[in-house]
Design a protein around this motif. Sequence first.
Motif, PDB file in Angstrom:
ATOM      1  N   ILE A 118       3.798   1.817  -4.062  1.00  0.00           N
ATOM      2  CA  ILE A 118       2.756   0.822  -3.773  1.00  0.00           C
ATOM      3  C   ILE A 118       2.732  -0.260  -4.844  1.00  0.00           C
ATOM      4  N   GLN A 119       2.730   0.156  -6.113  1.00  0.00           N
ATOM      5  CA  GLN A 119       2.640  -0.858  -7.165  1.00  0.00           C
ATOM      6  C   GLN A 119       3.963  -1.593  -7.377  1.00  0.00           C
ATOM      7  N   ALA A 120       5.078  -1.033  -6.906  1.00  0.00           N
ATOM      8  CA  ALA A 120       6.348  -1.746  -6.998  1.00  0.00           C
ATOM      9  C   ALA A 120       6.407  -2.890  -5.993  1.00  0.00           C
ATOM     10  N   VAL A 121       5.779  -2.700  -4.838  1.00  0.00           N
ATOM     11  CA  VAL A 121       5.860  -3.684  -3.753  1.00  0.00           C
ATOM     12  C   VAL A 121       4.673  -4.650  -3.755  1.00  0.00           C
ATOM     13  N   MET A 122       3.492  -4.165  -4.152  1.00  0.00           N
ATOM     14  CA  MET A 122       2.278  -4.974  -4.079  1.00  0.00           C
ATOM     15  C   MET A 122       1.776  -5.324  -5.478  1.00  0.00           C
ATOM     16  N   ASN A 123       1.113  -6.486  -5.591  1.00  0.00           N
ATOM     17  CA  ASN A 123       0.586  -6.905  -6.886  1.00  0.00           C
ATOM     18  C   ASN A 123      -0.724  -7.679  -6.721  1.00  0.00           C
ATOM     19  N   LYS A 124      -1.207  -8.277  -7.794  1.00  0.00           N
ATOM     20  CA  LYS A 124      -2.524  -8.909  -7.796  1.00  0.00           C
ATOM     21  C   LYS A 124      -2.628 -10.126  -6.878  1.00  0.00           C
ATOM     22  N   GLU A 125      -1.505 -10.598  -6.387  1.00  0.00           N
ATOM     23  CA  GLU A 125      -1.530 -11.736  -5.461  1.00  0.00           C
ATOM     24  C   GLU A 125      -1.602 -11.284  -4.001  1.00  0.00           C
ATOM     25  N   ASP A 126      -1.668  -9.963  -3.796  1.00  0.00           N
ATOM     26  CA  ASP A 126      -1.589  -9.389  -2.452  1.00  0.00           C
ATOM     27  C   ASP A 126      -2.871  -8.664  -2.076  1.00  0.00           C
ATOM     28  N   ALA A 127      -2.918  -8.198  -0.819  1.00  0.00           N
ATOM     29  CA  ALA A 127      -4.044  -7.390  -0.333  1.00  0.00           C
ATOM     30  C   ALA A 127      -3.509  -6.157   0.378  1.00  0.00           C
ATOM     31  N   ILE A 128      -4.242  -5.066   0.248  1.00  0.00           N
ATOM     32  CA  ILE A 128      -3.881  -3.812   0.919  1.00  0.00           C
ATOM     33  C   ILE A 128      -5.039  -3.378   1.804  1.00  0.00           C
ATOM     34  N   LEU A 129      -4.772  -3.250   3.093  1.00  0.00           N
ATOM     35  CA  LEU A 129      -5.714  -2.674   4.044  1.00  0.00           C
ATOM     36  C   LEU A 129      -5.480  -1.172   4.032  1.00  0.00           C
ATOM     37  N   SER A 130      -6.522  -0.391   3.736  1.00  0.00           N
ATOM     38  CA  SER A 130      -6.353   1.045   3.528  1.00  0.00           C
ATOM     39  C   SER A 130      -7.371   1.833   4.343  1.00  0.00           C
ATOM     40  N   ASP A 131      -6.891   2.795   5.136  1.00  0.00           N
ATOM     41  CA  ASP A 131      -7.794   3.654   5.899  1.00  0.00           C
ATOM     42  C   ASP A 131      -8.761   4.361   4.953  1.00  0.00           C
ATOM     43  N   GLU A 132     -10.015   4.424   5.327  1.00  0.00           N
ATOM     44  CA  GLU A 132     -11.051   4.964   4.439  1.00  0.00           C
ATOM     45  C   GLU A 132     -10.868   6.447   4.111  1.00  0.00           C
ATOM     46  N   LEU A 133     -10.080   7.177   4.904  1.00  0.00           N
ATOM     47  CA  LEU A 133      -9.864   8.597   4.628  1.00  0.00           C
ATOM     48  C   LEU A 133      -8.491   8.880   4.024  1.00  0.00           C
ATOM     49  N   ASN A 134      -7.839   7.853   3.519  1.00  0.00           N
ATOM     50  CA  ASN A 134      -6.537   8.050   2.892  1.00  0.00           C
ATOM     51  C   ASN A 134      -6.625   8.975   1.681  1.00  0.00           C
ATOM     52  N   HIS A 135      -5.501   9.630   1.394  1.00  0.00           N
ATOM     53  CA  HIS A 135      -5.411  10.587   0.292  1.00  0.00           C
ATOM     54  C   HIS A 135      -5.657   9.915  -1.061  1.00  0.00           C
ATOM     55  N   ALA A 136      -6.115  10.707  -2.010  1.00  0.00           N
ATOM     56  CA  ALA A 136      -6.429  10.194  -3.354  1.00  0.00           C
ATOM     57  C   ALA A 136      -5.236   9.505  -4.003  1.00  0.00           C
ATOM     58  N   SER A 137      -4.025   9.993  -3.742  1.00  0.00           N
ATOM     59  CA  SER A 137      -2.850   9.386  -4.359  1.00  0.00           C
ATOM     60  C   SER A 137      -2.608   7.977  -3.828  1.00  0.00           C
ATOM     61  N   ILE A 138      -2.947   7.742  -2.558  1.00  0.00           N
ATOM     62  CA  ILE A 138      -2.854   6.387  -2.007  1.00  0.00           C
ATOM     63  C   ILE A 138      -3.870   5.484  -2.697  1.00  0.00           C
ATOM     64  N   ILE A 139      -5.079   5.982  -2.819  1.00  0.00           N
ATOM     65  CA  ILE A 139      -6.146   5.200  -3.457  1.00  0.00           C
ATOM     66  C   ILE A 139      -5.748   4.816  -4.883  1.00  0.00           C
ATOM     67  N   ASP A 140      -5.216   5.787  -5.628  1.00  0.00           N
ATOM     68  CA  ASP A 140      -4.817   5.510  -7.007  1.00  0.00           C
ATOM     69  C   ASP A 140      -3.628   4.560  -7.065  1.00  0.00           C
ATOM     70  N   GLY A 141      -2.677   4.709  -6.140  1.00  0.00           N
ATOM     71  CA  GLY A 141      -1.539   3.794  -6.093  1.00  0.00           C
ATOM     72  C   GLY A 141      -1.971   2.378  -5.801  1.00  0.00           C
ATOM     73  N   CYS A 142      -2.931   2.227  -4.897  1.00  0.00           N
ATOM     74  CA  CYS A 142      -3.467   0.897  -4.576  1.00  0.00           C
ATOM     75  C   CYS A 142      -4.147   0.286  -5.797  1.00  0.00           C
ATOM     76  N   ARG A 143      -4.925   1.092  -6.508  1.00  0.00           N
ATOM     77  CA  ARG A 143      -5.612   0.582  -7.697  1.00  0.00           C
ATOM     78  C   ARG A 143      -4.617   0.114  -8.752  1.00  0.00           C
ATOM     79  N   LEU A 144      -3.557   0.885  -8.953  1.00  0.00           N
ATOM     80  CA  LEU A 144      -2.567   0.530  -9.965  1.00  0.00           C
ATOM     81  C   LEU A 144      -1.843  -0.768  -9.627  1.00  0.00           C
ATOM     82  N   SER A 145      -1.716  -1.068  -8.336  1.00  0.00           N
ATOM     83  CA  SER A 145      -1.020  -2.290  -7.930  1.00  0.00           C
ATOM     84  C   SER A 145      -1.799  -3.554  -8.297  1.00  0.00           C
ATOM     85  N   LYS A 146      -3.113  -3.415  -8.477  1.00  0.00           N
ATOM     86  CA  LYS A 146      -4.032  -4.525  -8.765  1.00  0.00           C
ATOM     87  C   LYS A 146      -4.206  -5.474  -7.575  1.00  0.00           C
ATOM     88  N   ALA A 147      -3.702  -5.065  -6.415  1.00  0.00           N
ATOM     89  CA  ALA A 147      -3.926  -5.853  -5.202  1.00  0.00           C
ATOM     90  C   ALA A 147      -5.384  -5.722  -4.775  1.00  0.00           C
TER      91      ALA A 147
END
Length: 396
Positions: A118-147
């Motif tokens: 997630i953080q390799a492909v996405m960055n602070k210039e991007d947006a991630i639409l994420s299902d509200e019941l996604n796994h914790a690892s997805i949530i943390d990966g999204c946060r690390l991307s800064k998107a």
Amino acid sequence: MSQKLEQYLQSNLEYLKDNGLYNEIDVVEGANGPEITVAGKKLINLSSNNYLGLATDEKLKEAAIEAVKTHGVGAGAVRTINGTLDLHVELEKTLAEFKGTEAAVAFQSGFNCNMAAIQAVMNKEDAILSDELNHASIIDGCRLSKAKIIRVNHSDMDDLRAKAKEAVESGLYKKVMYITDGVFSMDGDVAKLPEIVEIAKEFDLITYVDDAHGSGVMGKGAGTVKHFGLEKEIDLQMGTLSKAIGVVGGYVAGSQDLIDYLKVAARPFLFSTSLTPGDTKAITEAVKTLMASTELHDKLWENGDYLKAGLKDLGFEIGNSETPITPCIIGDEKKAQEFSKRLKEEGVYAKSIVFPTVPKGTGRVRNMPTAAHTKEMLDNALEIYAKVGREMGIIS
């Protein structure tokens, strides 16, 4: 110890215990199979992710032992120095064939995959639409991307379309990704991938499916994306090698360009020692087993359907699972923990799942039948569920 740290730890532990949110860790004495031994007592095991029983498979054991003899117990380095063994290359070729993609890359865990990709492909210039019941690892990966993270109502295609339209047409973001679990691990429901792909095409969304609980389970074993025939449509397929595959690790599968990029940009790939030789060879053997036959997959579904029907007939609230994952939803966290404790006393190991793993007020016992369970084991488990459920007033 710092007094402030000690006060912080004590107050938080007290809160968790008082509210039925503290998790007691049990020690399994021996292998994690369809039956386990905890504190000297044999229990029917309904809490393992070992869906196909491969964690104790004799062929996988032999493959791991042989690899240790020829390649040692560790890889010795990160992949980009000299930690890429011929075993890793064989595994990744096998995974790509298994998933129906151009290429694949293996990581040390499924959690690492989401940290990496997630953080390799996405960055602070991007947006991630994420299902509200996604796994914790997805949530943390999204946060690390800064998107920018935009939460989407669970499996709500109208909400996804509206938020995709808003994000894309705002002009604020260079790229927009939609990320979802393939199979949601707490409820057992399946992502609506055909509709997701339609919306993604409409708005040029990057698509990412975390198939941790779908690999080996859906699509005759090849996963949720394969189940819907969308291997050419989903940009990133992620999965674990520790659940149905039975060993440890994770992978990302996709185009050759994607995998080449992850090998130079994904931080866990660059900065963590690679999978051990024994694990790598065992994983390859497991994947080849699934590619050769659907026998274990079919047995898993037979057992899952049998247990699901039995629990439903008894009157338990089992939600809307579309997979072998079968929750018994209790509601109150303390009652869910007490229910799990009583099941264990009677001979069934089915761990309670409470907040923050699931929303507050939806405490449950989650059942994970496997291909290794016998009908006798499942019948015994259902008898115990009936006894404890009636004793506690959960069923009549």
